[in-house]
Design a protein around this motif. Structure first.
Motif, PDB file in Angstrom:
ATOM      1  N   LYS A 271     -48.266  22.972 -35.190  1.00  0.00           N
ATOM      2  CA  LYS A 271     -48.179  24.357 -35.620  1.00  0.00           C
ATOM      3  C   LYS A 271     -46.647  24.797 -35.994  1.00  0.00           C
ATOM      4  CE  LYS A 271     -50.750  27.389 -33.699  1.00  0.00           C
ATOM      5  NZ  LYS A 271     -51.259  28.871 -32.891  1.00  0.00           N
ATOM      6  N   VAL A 272     -45.913  25.539 -37.041  1.00  0.00           N
ATOM      7  CA  VAL A 272     -44.740  25.737 -36.908  1.00  0.00           C
ATOM      8  C   VAL A 272     -44.837  26.560 -35.833  1.00  0.00           C
ATOM      9  CG1 VAL A 272     -44.386  25.717 -39.468  1.00  0.00           C
ATOM     10  CG2 VAL A 272     -45.071  27.814 -38.223  1.00  0.00           C
ATOM     11  N   HIS A 273     -42.666  26.538 -35.574  1.00  0.00           N
ATOM     12  CA  HIS A 273     -42.434  27.253 -33.991  1.00  0.00           C
ATOM     13  C   HIS A 273     -43.053  29.111 -34.916  1.00  0.00           C
ATOM     14  CE1 HIS A 273     -40.741  23.157 -33.478  1.00  0.00           C
ATOM     15  NE2 HIS A 273     -40.817  23.441 -32.497  1.00  0.00           N
ATOM     16  N   ASP A 274     -42.073  29.499 -34.078  1.00  0.00           N
ATOM     17  CA  ASP A 274     -42.813  31.102 -34.056  1.00  0.00           C
ATOM     18  C   ASP A 274     -41.555  30.922 -35.154  1.00  0.00           C
ATOM     19  OD1 ASP A 274     -43.568  31.606 -30.487  1.00  0.00           O
ATOM     20  OD2 ASP A 274     -44.340  31.474 -32.070  1.00  0.00           O
ATOM     21  N   ASP A 275     -39.921  30.972 -35.237  1.00  0.00           N
ATOM     22  CA  ASP A 275     -39.618  31.618 -36.252  1.00  0.00           C
ATOM     23  C   ASP A 275     -39.973  31.232 -37.436  1.00  0.00           C
ATOM     24  OD1 ASP A 275     -37.634  29.009 -36.292  1.00  0.00           O
ATOM     25  OD2 ASP A 275     -38.718  29.758 -37.414  1.00  0.00           O
ATOM     26  N   HIS A 276     -39.046  32.385 -38.509  1.00  0.00           N
ATOM     27  CA  HIS A 276     -40.080  32.056 -39.947  1.00  0.00           C
ATOM     28  C   HIS A 276     -39.418  31.587 -41.036  1.00  0.00           C
ATOM     29  CE1 HIS A 276     -42.092  35.561 -38.799  1.00  0.00           C
ATOM     30  NE2 HIS A 276     -40.830  36.256 -38.034  1.00  0.00           N
ATOM     31  N   ALA A 277     -38.726  30.301 -40.200  1.00  0.00           N
ATOM     32  CA  ALA A 277     -38.038  29.563 -41.068  1.00  0.00           C
ATOM     33  C   ALA A 277     -37.838  28.080 -40.793  1.00  0.00           C
ATOM     34  CB  ALA A 277     -35.968  29.132 -41.340  1.00  0.00           C
ATOM     35  N   PRO A 278     -39.256  27.470 -41.699  1.00  0.00           N
ATOM     36  CA  PRO A 278     -39.592  25.951 -41.090  1.00  0.00           C
ATOM     37  C   PRO A 278     -39.081  25.442 -41.364  1.00  0.00           C
ATOM     38  CG  PRO A 278     -41.582  27.531 -42.048  1.00  0.00           C
ATOM     39  CD  PRO A 278     -40.466  28.604 -41.955  1.00  0.00           C
ATOM     40  N   GLY A 279     -38.575  23.956 -40.634  1.00  0.00           N
ATOM     41  CA  GLY A 279     -37.907  23.135 -41.086  1.00  0.00           C
ATOM     42  C   GLY A 279     -38.153  22.193 -40.018  1.00  0.00           C
ATOM     43  N   SER A 280     -37.111  20.715 -40.366  1.00  0.00           N
ATOM     44  CA  SER A 280     -37.527  20.076 -39.584  1.00  0.00           C
ATOM     45  C   SER A 280     -37.440  20.251 -38.717  1.00  0.00           C
ATOM     46  CB  SER A 280     -36.177  18.758 -40.483  1.00  0.00           C
ATOM     47  OG  SER A 280     -34.893  19.301 -39.738  1.00  0.00           O
ATOM     48  N   LYS A 281     -37.410  20.586 -37.600  1.00  0.00           N
ATOM     49  CA  LYS A 281     -37.236  20.666 -35.875  1.00  0.00           C
ATOM     50  C   LYS A 281     -39.090  20.722 -36.473  1.00  0.00           C
ATOM     51  CE  LYS A 281     -37.024  26.084 -35.921  1.00  0.00           C
ATOM     52  NZ  LYS A 281     -36.760  26.369 -37.008  1.00  0.00           N
ATOM     53  N   ASP A 282     -39.605  21.872 -37.059  1.00  0.00           N
ATOM     54  CA  ASP A 282     -41.234  21.510 -36.750  1.00  0.00           C
ATOM     55  C   ASP A 282     -42.245  20.407 -37.171  1.00  0.00           C
ATOM     56  OD1 ASP A 282     -40.017  24.578 -38.198  1.00  0.00           O
ATOM     57  OD2 ASP A 282     -41.500  24.725 -36.508  1.00  0.00           O
ATOM     58  N   ILE A 283     -41.160  19.503 -37.769  1.00  0.00           N
ATOM     59  CA  ILE A 283     -41.735  18.073 -38.311  1.00  0.00           C
ATOM     60  C   ILE A 283     -41.483  17.025 -37.370  1.00  0.00           C
ATOM     61  CG2 ILE A 283     -41.569  15.991 -39.753  1.00  0.00           C
ATOM     62  CD1 ILE A 283     -41.033  18.889 -41.961  1.00  0.00           C
ATOM     63  N   ILE A 284     -40.354  16.943 -37.075  1.00  0.00           N
ATOM     64  CA  ILE A 284     -39.505  15.974 -36.017  1.00  0.00           C
ATOM     65  C   ILE A 284     -39.545  16.441 -34.744  1.00  0.00           C
ATOM     66  CG2 ILE A 284     -37.574  14.623 -35.301  1.00  0.00           C
ATOM     67  CD1 ILE A 284     -38.914  14.260 -38.229  1.00  0.00           C
ATOM     68  N   ARG A 285     -40.550  15.941 -33.381  1.00  0.00           N
ATOM     69  CA  ARG A 285     -40.611  17.234 -32.347  1.00  0.00           C
ATOM     70  C   ARG A 285     -42.061  15.899 -31.616  1.00  0.00           C
ATOM     71  NH1 ARG A 285     -43.892  21.561 -34.993  1.00  0.00           N
ATOM     72  NH2 ARG A 285     -44.792  22.644 -32.405  1.00  0.00           N
ATOM     73  N   SER A 286     -41.601  16.489 -30.633  1.00  0.00           N
ATOM     74  CA  SER A 286     -43.050  15.045 -28.915  1.00  0.00           C
ATOM     75  C   SER A 286     -44.174  15.377 -30.188  1.00  0.00           C
ATOM     76  CB  SER A 286     -42.567  16.241 -28.304  1.00  0.00           C
ATOM     77  OG  SER A 286     -43.682  15.680 -27.124  1.00  0.00           O
ATOM     78  N   GLY A 287     -44.566  14.680 -29.204  1.00  0.00           N
ATOM     79  CA  GLY A 287     -45.893  13.871 -29.696  1.00  0.00           C
ATOM     80  C   GLY A 287     -47.100  15.382 -28.232  1.00  0.00           C
ATOM     81  N   ARG A 288     -45.952  15.984 -27.566  1.00  0.00           N
ATOM     82  CA  ARG A 288     -46.950  16.972 -26.915  1.00  0.00           C
ATOM     83  C   ARG A 288     -47.223  18.054 -27.391  1.00  0.00           C
ATOM     84  NH1 ARG A 288     -48.770  13.926 -22.729  1.00  0.00           N
ATOM     85  NH2 ARG A 288     -47.484  12.539 -22.114  1.00  0.00           N
ATOM     86  N   ASP A 289     -47.044  18.274 -28.355  1.00  0.00           N
ATOM     87  CA  ASP A 289     -46.767  19.742 -29.432  1.00  0.00           C
ATOM     88  C   ASP A 289     -47.817  19.706 -29.967  1.00  0.00           C
ATOM     89  OD1 ASP A 289     -44.675  20.614 -28.208  1.00  0.00           O
ATOM     90  OD2 ASP A 289     -42.843  20.464 -29.895  1.00  0.00           O
ATOM     91  N   LEU A 290     -48.566  18.794 -29.968  1.00  0.00           N
ATOM     92  CA  LEU A 290     -49.980  18.390 -31.484  1.00  0.00           C
ATOM     93  C   LEU A 290     -51.418  19.635 -30.314  1.00  0.00           C
ATOM     94  CD1 LEU A 290     -50.230  14.740 -31.115  1.00  0.00           C
ATOM     95  CD2 LEU A 290     -50.252  16.154 -33.454  1.00  0.00           C
ATOM     96  N   VAL A 291     -51.410  20.060 -31.855  1.00  0.00           N
ATOM     97  CA  VAL A 291     -52.315  21.062 -31.520  1.00  0.00           C
ATOM     98  C   VAL A 291     -53.625  20.651 -31.683  1.00  0.00           C
ATOM     99  CG1 VAL A 291     -51.048  23.426 -31.374  1.00  0.00           C
ATOM    100  CG2 VAL A 291     -52.686  22.201 -33.688  1.00  0.00           C
ATOM    101  N   ALA A 292     -54.379  19.389 -32.551  1.00  0.00           N
ATOM    102  CA  ALA A 292     -55.179  18.809 -32.822  1.00  0.00           C
ATOM    103  C   ALA A 292     -55.023  17.829 -33.462  1.00  0.00           C
ATOM    104  CB  ALA A 292     -56.296  19.893 -33.699  1.00  0.00           C
TER     105      ALA A 292
END
Ligand code: AHG
Ligand code: MN
Ligand code: MN
Ligand code: MN
Length: 329
Positions: free
Chosen positions: A142-163
């Motif tokens: 899921k995108v992080h809260d802010d309204h400017a989705p970007g690469s930090k929403d994609i290049i991230r830890s596997g711990r962030d998986l929601v499904a």
């Protein structure tokens, strides 16, 4: 509860996902719609896989992908099917596919949502033309809260998986999925075109008797991997399909260990972090298993680029612990 003795109270995947939604406080229903789109994609691909030999869908396209692999016709078909289904769901903002060099950005505000889906549309492509099990793998962030989705929403830890999940197109078609509440399996009933809950709350055995690795790479293995393989060879059976989905599915149901380690030929291993290693590591952990590079939990890796690779071992907790001991020795 009406009981005519015949199974009339089937739990379809759609019903199960709605049940999961009911458990979440003020859920938006977006994940439900996204999973329904993915489910449709799997049904559609399953039907094409079964017909592939009959409708000229086997063989190569003649082009190669960003991975440097020869692209099969079914790779492209599956990729198009899933991209269309995911965009149409209206719940995604970024799509990362093995078959696309760049992230797909969903620009149209009426079709943009808060999820990122990383997926391997057709896993085990080398097995397509000979009719051996292949699959699809997906992870959902899921995108992080802010309204400017970007690469930090994609290049991230596997711990962030929601499904995450996979669909195996095998002797039976099975969709395995988790939304963080355990691991559950649904078998496709082609007569009604529904995935039916057949494997609720899967728990992987703490130890198995099968090891699964491409021993054709033995000469490239590092010392810990060689010592581990030599040790299990004396007590376990070897099973290696060459489709990660099939090898993982067997490991989850029967126990044991699957490995595609980094070696001197593939410095970072072969499997891609965002759409193979992370989803499978997440799913195995949801079943009570472990996933490790040998030196760290696989879910704790942070990729730098969307097609980055990592070595991975996954399966029964005790078997993975045995492997890790060789890296500590
Ligand atoms: P893909 O077909 O999506 O490129 O993935 C293939 C992967 C994975 O499915 C499997 O575990 C591995 O390649 C097998 O690699 P080897 O043939 O080198 O053993
Ligand atoms: Mn490939
Ligand atoms: Mn793959
Ligand atoms: Mn693939």
């Amino acid at each position: 509860k009406i009981n005519t003795g015949v199974g009339t109270d089937l739990i379809t995947m759609t019903r199960w996902v709605l049940d999961q939604q009911r458990k979440v406080q003020d859920a938006s229903g977006d994940l439900t719609i996204l999973l329904t789109a993915i489910q449709f994609g799997c049904k559609f691909v399953a039907s094409k896989v079964k017909q592939a030999g009959l409708i000229n869908l086997l063989g190569l396209t003649g082009s190669s992908n960003v991975q440097g692999e020869d692209v099969k016709k079914l790779d492209v078909l599956a990729n198009d099917i899933f991209k269309n289904a995911l965009v149409a769901s209206g719940k995604c903002c970024f799509l990362v596919s093995e078959e696309d060099e760049r992230v797909m950005v969903i620009e149209d505000p009426s079709f943009r949502g808060k999820y990122i889906v990383t997926f391997d549309p057709l896993d085990g492509s080398s097995n397509i033309d000979c009719g051996v099990s292949i699959g699809t793998i997906f992870g959902i962030f899921k995108v992080h809260d802010d309204h400017a989705p970007g690469s930090k929403d994609i290049i991230r830890s596997g711990r962030d998986l929601v499904a995450a999940g996979y669909c195996m197109y095998g002797s039976y078609v099975e969709l395995i999925v988790s939304v963080g509440t355990g691991l559950h399996g649904f078998t496709l009933d082609p007569a009604i075109g529904e995935f039916i809950l057949t494997h609720p709350s899967i728990r992987i055995p703490s130890r198995g008797k099968i090891y699964s690795i491409n021993e054709g790479n033995y000469k490239y293995f590092d010392e810990p991997t060689k010592k581990y393989v030599d040790s299990v060879k004396t007590k376990y059976s070897a099973r290696y399909v060459g489709s990660m989905v099939a090898d993982v599915h067997r490991t989850v149901l029967y126990g044991g260990i699957f490995g595609y380690p980094a070696d001197s030929k593939s410095k970072n291993g072969k499997l891609r972090i965002l759409y193979e290693v992370f989803p499978m590591a997440y799913l195995v952990e949801q079943a009570g298993g472990r996933a490790s590079t040998g030196k760290q939990d696989a879910l704790d890796i942070t990729p730098r680029h969307i097609h980055d690779r990592s070595g991975v071992w996954l399966g029964s907790a005790d078997d993975v612990a045995d492997l890790e001991a060789f890296y500590r020795a």
